[in-house]
Design an enzyme around this catalytic site. Structure first.
Site, PDB file in Angstrom:
ATOM      1  CG  ASP A   1      -1.931   1.109   1.231  1.00  0.00           C
ATOM      2  OD1 ASP A   1      -3.097   0.927   0.862  1.00  0.00           O
ATOM      3  OD2 ASP A   1      -1.509   2.216   1.612  1.00  0.00           O
TER       4      ASP A   1
ATOM      5  CB  ILE B   1      -3.207   1.242  -2.285  1.00  0.00           C
ATOM      6  CG1 ILE B   1      -2.754   2.655  -2.646  1.00  0.00           C
ATOM      7  CG2 ILE B   1      -2.735   0.230  -3.317  1.00  0.00           C
ATOM      8  CD1 ILE B   1      -3.210   3.149  -3.988  1.00  0.00           C
ATOM      9  CG  ASP B   2      -3.387  -3.137   0.738  1.00  0.00           C
ATOM     10  OD1 ASP B   2      -2.921  -3.522  -0.348  1.00  0.00           O
ATOM     11  OD2 ASP B   2      -2.723  -3.117   1.789  1.00  0.00           O
ATOM     12  CG  MET B   3      -9.102  -1.602   2.844  1.00  0.00           C
ATOM     13  SD  MET B   3      -9.629  -0.653   4.297  1.00  0.00           S
ATOM     14  CE  MET B   3     -11.378  -1.057   4.351  1.00  0.00           C
TER      15      MET B   3
END
Lengths: 396, 397
Positions: A140, A168-170
């Site tokens: 992320d 970014i991840d979620m």
């Protein structure tokens, strides 16, 4: 929303945050999700502690409800065979292994679609599946740096800052999920599945859409502005007697309301401030004038005055204040979800409702391998076969 | 993914960012989107400038491709009637008005569902549609403050910072898309539409899920750590020679050793203050100062290949122009021109998801205000005379 994906079976070969979040959403929408984990150790995120809750990493607990845990070793040929058998009956497969590594195990989309043409296969990567960086790892913060997000976050007199939540991840999990939903929608007409692909990098570039448009259209390179939003004013925080509040006036009416609430109605007519364009140009002067008023009152007094005047304003809350907040709780965003291995467990619900209902929160994040026997049994493995596979550590 | 929502018509009286971003994605997926704007002025975001491009706000341009613009005054009964006529043949309606104001105009879900039971009606609000704050207006930074995102963003010796990208607005748009796709999937089985609700506040809480669980688990509220993260060191930005910063992440001991070797300071990896992640977290400041002495010796561009060879994850911190200059971004199809009548230099950012190797199915440029009023009303059965009369009464524009 509980029944929308009822009857849909998902094979979840992901770990960390992005993929598990996508698969959790499928479960929230009613799908049955089989989370395949390495026997013995499981998803790396189980061990991201501290902070832990009942011995399990809180990041893991945040993205793994509504799943069954199945321990299978993907490096063993028998383990790969188990996945092929499960994928033959599944509707969706989500993975986040490096580009090429499932293909080398005979588990690529082309391998699996021959046996199951209706399969929706979703590949989540760091930088995309082709190009010079395709096999590089991504995290992320790295992608926040790579896509310019950090260059526009933080204060100008400090190095670039990371957005403190995993956008970014979620975000990538969200995009993967919307791609899977779209592919399922198409499948109801054609009967054909398809391959959905997304990556951390593409998600970061899309979050930057507005800044990239500023640059492409006006050669304006966004900079760090602390709490300020570049194209609107006022749209930033103001000091109060005991802290600060965030005030946003996205149009002239709201600006008039802000001026009225602060007892400076004449500013709304002032030619330096009577349109957004003028306010952006004269932001520093306006900031000083408004702060002269906000700094005489407390944050709570300021929020109350603004609310009365219909002007957008908030205190800058810490995490514990959010947890206790009455509006957050009135909207049912934080709910208990009990499980024997996680007493007092609570989880954050979905921010979208259908017909007033949010997610159907059935099951807390599973202990590692809880459902291995049940899932293999349903896939046709006999009790003896399962015992033999367990003895060889192919499953766990 | 061209054609996935072919044949779906979306009525879009939303404005600002969240609603328009939602309907842009629906358009990208193939739907026909009819954007309803105030005659004369249009969407507030058309005025969010500078910066601008061809006289239009770049914020507006980034969130309004693949739409037709029609101008209808929703405060006049005749304008409300136009919306009802359009809804009869539509599949989706997305609005971002204050809770209660569509209902006050006879355009709430209950009224419209009688006209069209298959309608998927999506309401986007600031703080939700019930509860003590339901009527309060909300905007991206307000919700970043309210949901705690600002409290964990920026440096501890500076005030809380806002996420520079509008993660509340764009995130809410994306959640609304997900709710609408879910409702369309259900409709395919039941024939019934439904009501989708999303709010800026709920989106903020969802972004905070991991931090909230930490507090629920009895941990302290997380603090601002600048570019770093709480539990791993080093995992942050370092100064370099010249202007640039480089982000370096070494999430385990092996990668930390590789980093120290690449920086030609192998003794640091053996130092008992730094030889385990838990030690590095404890001695964060001393270690960062040591490492930064080395990173300052070269530029970010010079460090990237050195660290990559050593297998250390790193990235230069880039600005928007540098992102656009990257062949990986341009060659991957994320950046697209529009062709047709669009200005030749007008390019937009594509969807970050592909289906069968394809991104958005089509890309029509963001429309001029009211460019499609006549054609859309004609399609809804209004005669030329009726359209002229409505325009004279300033119901449409």
């Amino acid at each position: 929303m509980p029944d929308i994906l009822k009857g849909v079976t998902v094979l979840d070969l992901t770990q960390n945050i992005a993929g598990p979040f996508c698969a959790q959403l499928l479960g929230d929408f009613g799908a049955e999700v089989f989370k395949v984990e390495r026997p013995g150790s499981g998803d790396d995120a189980r061990k991201w502690t501290p902070p832990a809750w009942h011995g399990v990493g809180t990041a893991f607990l945040a993205v793994n409800r509504n799943k069954k845990s199945v321990g299978v070793d993907l490096n063993a040929p028998e383990g790969q065979e188990i996945i092929r058998r499960l994928a033959g009956k599944a509707d969706v497969l989500v993975h986040s292994t490096r580009p090429g590594s499932l293909e080398s195990r005979g588990l690529g989309y082309d391998h699996l679609k021959a046996a199951n043409p209706g399969l929706v296969y979703c590949a989540i990567s760091a930088f995309g599946e082709s190009g010079p960086l395709a096999r590089d790892p991504g995290y992320d913060p790295l992608i926040q740096a790579f896509t310019g997000i950090m260059s526009v976050t933080g204060h100008p007199d400090r190095p670039p800052a990371r957005v403190g939540v995993s956008i970014i991840d979620m975000g990538t999990g969200l995009w993967a999920f919307s791609g899977v939903l779209a592919a399922l929608y198409r499948r109801r007409e054609t009967g054909q599945g398809g391959k959905v692909a997304t990556s951390l990098m593409e998600t970061g570039v899309n979050w930057m859409s507005i800044f990239l448009a500023h640059y492409m259209g006006a050669e304006h390179i966004g900079a760090r502005m602390g709490d300020v939003t570049p194209m609107t004013s006022p749209y930033e925080s103001f000091k109060t007697q005991d802290g600060a509040v965030l005030i946003t006036a996205a149009n002239d009416n709201l600006f008039t309301n802000v001026c009225r609430a602060l007892g400076v109605p004449e500013l709304a007519q002032d030619s330096r401030f009577n349109s957004n364009n003028q306010r952006v140009v004269n932001r520093p002067e306006l900031h000083v004038l408004l702060e002269a008023r906000t700094s005489r009152i407390t944050s709570d007094e300021c929020v109350a005055l603004m609310r009365q005047a219909g002007a957008p304003c908030s205190t800058i809350n810490t995490v514990d204040a959010v947890y206790r907040n009455e509006q957050v709780n009135a909207m049912g965003m934080i709910r208990p979800l009990a499980a024997p291995h996680l007493p007092d467990f609570k989880t954050v619900d979905l921010p979208v409702s259908i017909d007033g209902e949010k997610a159907f929160l059935r099951e807390a994040p599973p202990a590692l391998g809880t459902h291995t026997d049940e899932v293999l049994g349903r896939a046709g493995y006999s009790a003896d076969e399962i015992v033999a596979l367990r003895a060889r550590k192919v499953v766990g | 993914m061209s054609g996935i929502l072919d044949g779906i018509t979306v009525i879009d009286p939303s404005l600002n960012i969240a609603g328009p971003y939602c309907t842009q994605v629906l358009g990208d997926f193939g739907a026909r989107v009819i954007k309803i704007e105030r005659p004369g002025s249009g969407d507030d975001s058309r005025k969010w400038r500078p910066p601008e491009w061809h006289g239009e706000s770049t914020g507006f341009l980034a969130t309004n491709r693949n739409k037709q613009s029609i101008c209808v005054d929703l405060d006049q009964p005749a304008g409300q009637e136009v919306v009802k006529r359009l809804v009869r043949d539509a599949d989706v309606l997305v609005h971002a008005m204050k809770p209660g104001s569509m209902e006050a105009r006879g355009l709430g879900y209950d009224e419209l569902a009688i006209l069209n039971p298959r309608l998927v009606y999506c309401a986007i609000s600031g703080f939700g549609e019930t509860g003590p704050w339901a009527a309060k207006p909300g905007y991206d930074p307000v919700i970043q403050a309210y949901s705690g995102i600002m409290s964990v963003t920026g440096y501890p010796d500076r005030p809380p910072a806002r996420s520079g990208v509008p993660v509340i607005d764009m995130g809410t748009g994306l959640w609304a898309v997900i709710g609408i796709l879910g409702a369309l999937l259900r409709r395919a089985q039941t024939g019934q539409g439904g009501r989708v609700g999303a709010s800026l506040m709920d989106t903020g809480i969802a972004w905070m899920a991991i931090h909230l669980l930490t507090v629920l688990a009895g941990g302290k509220p997380p603090q601002r750590l600048g570019s770093g993260v709480e539990i791993v060191v080093p995992h942050q930005a370092f100064r370099t020679a010249g202007e640039g910063w480089i982000l370096i992440a070494a999430p385990n001991d092996r990668l930390f050793q590789a980093l120290c070797e690449a920086l030609e300071m192998p003794e640091v990896a053996r130092d008992p203050r730094f030889n385990a992640n838990s030690q590095r977290v404890r001695h964060r400041e001393a270690l960062i100062a040591l490492l930064e002495q080395r990173t300052l010796a070269r530029t970010a561009e010079a460090w990237v290949p050195v660290l990559e060879r050593a297998g250390v994850a790193c990235a230069p911190i880039r600005t928007a122009d540098q992102v656009l200059a990257d062949p990986l971004v341009t060659a991957g199809g994320m950046l697209v021109g529009l062709g047709g009548a669009a200005p030749p230099d007008l390019r937009l950012i594509n969807l970050p998801v592909m289906i069968d190797g394809q991104r958005a199915g089509r890309l029509d440029p963001p429309p001029k205000l009211g460019a499609h009023t006549d054609v859309v009303l004609a399609g809804a059965g209004y005669s030329i005379e009726e359209v002229a009369a409505l325009r004279a009464a300033k119901v449409i524009g």
